[in-house]
Scaffold this motif. Structure first.
Motif, PDB file in Angstrom:
ATOM      1  N   MET A   1     -14.807 -65.090  29.715  1.00 60.09           N
ATOM      2  CA  MET A   1     -15.873 -65.000  28.732  1.00 60.09           C
ATOM      3  C   MET A   1     -15.572 -63.948  27.670  1.00 60.09           C
ATOM      4  SD  MET A   1     -19.322 -65.332  31.024  1.00 60.09           S
ATOM      5  CE  MET A   1     -19.464 -66.567  32.308  1.00 60.09           C
ATOM      6  N   ALA A   2     -14.324 -63.520  27.564  1.00 63.23           N
ATOM      7  CA  ALA A   2     -13.983 -62.479  26.610  1.00 63.23           C
ATOM      8  C   ALA A   2     -14.340 -62.895  25.190  1.00 63.23           C
ATOM      9  CB  ALA A   2     -12.489 -62.168  26.698  1.00 63.23           C
ATOM     10  N   ASN A   3     -15.010 -61.982  24.466  1.00 60.06           N
ATOM     11  CA  ASN A   3     -15.346 -62.185  23.058  1.00 60.06           C
ATOM     12  C   ASN A   3     -16.294 -63.356  22.816  1.00 60.06           C
ATOM     13  OD1 ASN A   3     -13.652 -60.026  22.242  1.00 60.06           O
ATOM     14  ND2 ASN A   3     -11.889 -61.383  22.394  1.00 60.06           N
ATOM     15  N   THR A   4     -17.056 -63.743  23.812  1.00 58.64           N
ATOM     16  CA  THR A   4     -18.082 -64.751  23.601  1.00 58.64           C
ATOM     17  C   THR A   4     -19.395 -64.060  23.244  1.00 58.64           C
ATOM     18  OG1 THR A   4     -18.547 -64.799  25.975  1.00 58.64           O
ATOM     19  CG2 THR A   4     -17.060 -66.489  25.082  1.00 58.64           C
ATOM     20  N   VAL A   5     -20.116 -64.654  22.304  1.00 58.28           N
ATOM     21  CA  VAL A   5     -21.301 -64.006  21.745  1.00 58.28           C
ATOM     22  C   VAL A   5     -22.505 -64.920  21.902  1.00 58.28           C
ATOM     23  CG1 VAL A   5     -22.344 -63.064  19.628  1.00 58.28           C
ATOM     24  CG2 VAL A   5     -19.888 -62.779  20.056  1.00 58.28           C
ATOM     25  N   VAL A   6     -23.622 -64.329  22.311  1.00 58.12           N
ATOM     26  CA  VAL A   6     -24.901 -65.020  22.347  1.00 58.12           C
ATOM     27  C   VAL A   6     -25.882 -64.243  21.479  1.00 58.12           C
ATOM     28  CG1 VAL A   6     -26.846 -65.771  23.766  1.00 58.12           C
ATOM     29  CG2 VAL A   6     -24.501 -65.976  24.645  1.00 58.12           C
ATOM     30  N   THR A  29     -21.144 -60.829  24.968  1.00 57.83           N
ATOM     31  CA  THR A  29     -21.693 -59.861  24.028  1.00 57.83           C
ATOM     32  C   THR A  29     -23.002 -60.416  23.515  1.00 57.83           C
ATOM     33  OG1 THR A  29     -19.526 -59.035  23.332  1.00 57.83           O
ATOM     34  CG2 THR A  29     -21.360 -58.710  21.804  1.00 57.83           C
ATOM     35  N   VAL A  30     -24.065 -59.644  23.607  1.00 55.88           N
ATOM     36  CA  VAL A  30     -25.366 -60.130  23.165  1.00 55.88           C
ATOM     37  C   VAL A  30     -25.782 -59.393  21.888  1.00 55.88           C
ATOM     38  CG1 VAL A  30     -26.608 -58.518  24.690  1.00 55.88           C
ATOM     39  CG2 VAL A  30     -27.772 -60.532  23.788  1.00 55.88           C
ATOM     40  N   ILE A  31     -26.204 -60.176  20.903  1.00 56.05           N
ATOM     41  CA  ILE A  31     -26.783 -59.611  19.695  1.00 56.05           C
ATOM     42  C   ILE A  31     -28.286 -59.597  19.882  1.00 56.05           C
ATOM     43  CG2 ILE A  31     -27.166 -59.906  17.220  1.00 56.05           C
ATOM     44  CD1 ILE A  31     -24.447 -61.169  16.989  1.00 56.05           C
ATOM     45  N   VAL A  32     -28.835 -58.383  19.930  1.00 50.45           N
ATOM     46  CA  VAL A  32     -30.272 -58.198  20.084  1.00 50.45           C
ATOM     47  C   VAL A  32     -30.872 -58.106  18.684  1.00 50.45           C
ATOM     48  CG1 VAL A  32     -32.096 -56.735  21.016  1.00 50.45           C
ATOM     49  CG2 VAL A  32     -29.931 -57.000  22.278  1.00 50.45           C
ATOM     50  N   ASN A  33     -31.409 -59.208  18.241  1.00 49.39           N
ATOM     51  CA  ASN A  33     -32.028 -59.225  16.908  1.00 49.39           C
ATOM     52  C   ASN A  33     -33.448 -58.687  16.984  1.00 49.39           C
ATOM     53  OD1 ASN A  33     -34.030 -61.542  15.412  1.00 49.39           O
ATOM     54  ND2 ASN A  33     -32.830 -60.187  14.098  1.00 49.39           N
ATOM     55  N   TYR A  34     -33.832 -57.959  15.932  1.00 49.61           N
ATOM     56  CA  TYR A  34     -35.214 -57.478  15.835  1.00 49.61           C
ATOM     57  C   TYR A  34     -35.614 -57.483  14.370  1.00 49.61           C
ATOM     58  CZ  TYR A  34     -33.275 -53.079  14.101  1.00 49.61           C
ATOM     59  OH  TYR A  34     -32.607 -52.144  13.342  1.00 49.61           O
ATOM     60  N   VAL A  45     -30.367 -51.926  23.976  1.00 51.85           N
ATOM     61  CA  VAL A  45     -28.905 -51.904  23.876  1.00 51.85           C
ATOM     62  C   VAL A  45     -28.327 -50.785  24.735  1.00 51.85           C
ATOM     63  CG1 VAL A  45     -26.999 -51.403  22.303  1.00 51.85           C
ATOM     64  CG2 VAL A  45     -28.756 -53.051  21.641  1.00 51.85           C
ATOM     65  N   ALA A  46     -28.955 -49.618  24.699  1.00 55.74           N
ATOM     66  CA  ALA A  46     -28.490 -48.490  25.515  1.00 55.74           C
ATOM     67  C   ALA A  46     -28.586 -48.833  27.006  1.00 55.74           C
ATOM     68  CB  ALA A  46     -29.316 -47.246  25.205  1.00 55.74           C
ATOM     69  N   GLU A  47     -29.661 -49.504  27.399  1.00 56.12           N
ATOM     70  CA  GLU A  47     -29.841 -49.923  28.793  1.00 56.12           C
ATOM     71  C   GLU A  47     -28.747 -50.898  29.224  1.00 56.12           C
ATOM     72  OE1 GLU A  47     -32.889 -52.801  31.282  1.00 56.12           O
ATOM     73  OE2 GLU A  47     -33.662 -51.772  29.515  1.00 56.12           O
ATOM     74  N   ILE A  48     -28.452 -51.879  28.354  1.00 52.09           N
ATOM     75  CA  ILE A  48     -27.420 -52.866  28.659  1.00 52.09           C
ATOM     76  C   ILE A  48     -26.052 -52.202  28.788  1.00 52.09           C
ATOM     77  CG2 ILE A  48     -26.145 -54.824  27.690  1.00 52.09           C
ATOM     78  CD1 ILE A  48     -28.859 -55.818  26.573  1.00 52.09           C
ATOM     79  N   LYS A  49     -25.750 -51.300  27.877  1.00 52.85           N
ATOM     80  CA  LYS A  49     -24.458 -50.604  27.923  1.00 52.85           C
ATOM     81  C   LYS A  49     -24.336 -49.741  29.173  1.00 52.85           C
ATOM     82  CE  LYS A  49     -23.498 -50.525  22.948  1.00 52.85           C
ATOM     83  NZ  LYS A  49     -23.340 -49.670  21.735  1.00 52.85           N
ATOM     84  N   THR A  54     -22.247 -55.430  27.095  1.00 56.15           N
ATOM     85  CA  THR A  54     -21.954 -55.214  25.679  1.00 56.15           C
ATOM     86  C   THR A  54     -23.076 -55.798  24.851  1.00 56.15           C
ATOM     87  OG1 THR A  54     -19.586 -55.414  26.128  1.00 56.15           O
ATOM     88  CG2 THR A  54     -20.276 -55.566  23.829  1.00 56.15           C
ATOM     89  N   ALA A  55     -23.648 -54.973  23.979  1.00 50.73           N
ATOM     90  CA  ALA A  55     -24.771 -55.424  23.158  1.00 50.73           C
ATOM     91  C   ALA A  55     -24.777 -54.676  21.835  1.00 50.73           C
ATOM     92  CB  ALA A  55     -26.095 -55.208  23.884  1.00 50.73           C
TER      93      ALA A  55
END
Length: 252
Positions: A1-6, A29-34, A45-49, A54-55
């Protein structure tokens, strides 16, 4: 799953945050949109890291095309987009239709419907084999309200989610042979802060006794359904709206 983005729109709180945590735990890698609450997005993001994931938090209002283009440019920078969760949405104060203003209706449909279309458009451009992509999955957040109509409360919100039901089926059939699966989830009464944003912070407590299971659902329960639809475990599922409503199909 390297370099896969959701990409998870509206990913900083509630169902979006639950999805973001679970997606990151799978190695994407998750993009957390707000749209506005950068503090919540940064904390997530800090929690995920801290958990080894990766977020990246990315601000953007999905009703704004320039913001949507920026979101997907960030996805391109981070890797290969394999999933989109069209979760961003708004509700408003309870009103009858004959009380609703043009401003309210414009905001509701711009975010809940047009925003979902814009994000789906950009995802298809990247995932479709017709455009040189390797496929992927889109999950749209609907609502049990699309079947119930939400009379005397949020008919506009319910109607916007009815549009999501139709968009899910139509887009799924449009890209079915291009490596993209498109499905939706219709949550019922879920214990998140969306009720407070609609002026009814105690809505869960008020409705609990009328629900078939006598409780509200949780963000994690909805997120698990979304994760299944994103995954290869649902490889032959497309154009489907999955109800996660605890049996709430006909109760107003």
């Amino acid at each position: 799953m390297a370099n896969t983005v959701v990409l998870v729109t509206g990913g900083s709180r509630g169902i979006g945050a639950a999805v973001s945590r679970k997606v990151a735990a799978l190695g994407h890698t998750v993009i957390v949109n707000y749209a506005q609450n950068g503090t919540a997005a940064d904390a997530l993001v800090a929690e995920i890291k801290a958990a080894g994931g990766t977020a990246v938090a990315v601000q953007g209002d999905v009703q704004n095309e320039a913001d949507v283009l920026h979101l997907f440019a960030e996805a391109d920078r981070l890797g290969t987009l394999v999933g989109l969760v069209n979760n961003a949405g708004v509700v408003d104060l309870s009103q009858r239709v004959d009380e609703m203003t043009l401003a309210r209706l414009t905001r509701m449909f711009s975010i809940n419907v047009i925003g979902a279309f814009l994000c789906a458009r950009e995802a298809v451009k990247r995932m479709s084999t017709k455009h040189g992509g390797a496929g992927g999955a889109i999950v749209n957040l609907g609502s049990a309200g699309s079947k119930l109509g939400s009379p005397n409360q949020y008919v506009d919100y319910a109607a916007s989610k009815g549009a999501i039901d139709t968009m899910t089926v139509g887009l799924a059939l449009e890209v079915a042979d291009e490596g993209i699966r498109v499905n939706g989830v219709r949550p019922g009464i879920i214990d998140t802060d969306i009720h407070a944003s609609g002026g009814a912070p105690d809505r869960v407590a008020q409705l609990k006794s009328r629900l078939p299971m006598k409780r509200a659902g949780t963000a994690d329960e909805v997120a698990d359904a979304i994760l299944w639809l994103l995954s290869d475990q649902s490889s032959y599922t497309t154009g489907t709206m999955l109800d996660v409503s605890g049996g709430r199909a006909v109760l107003p």
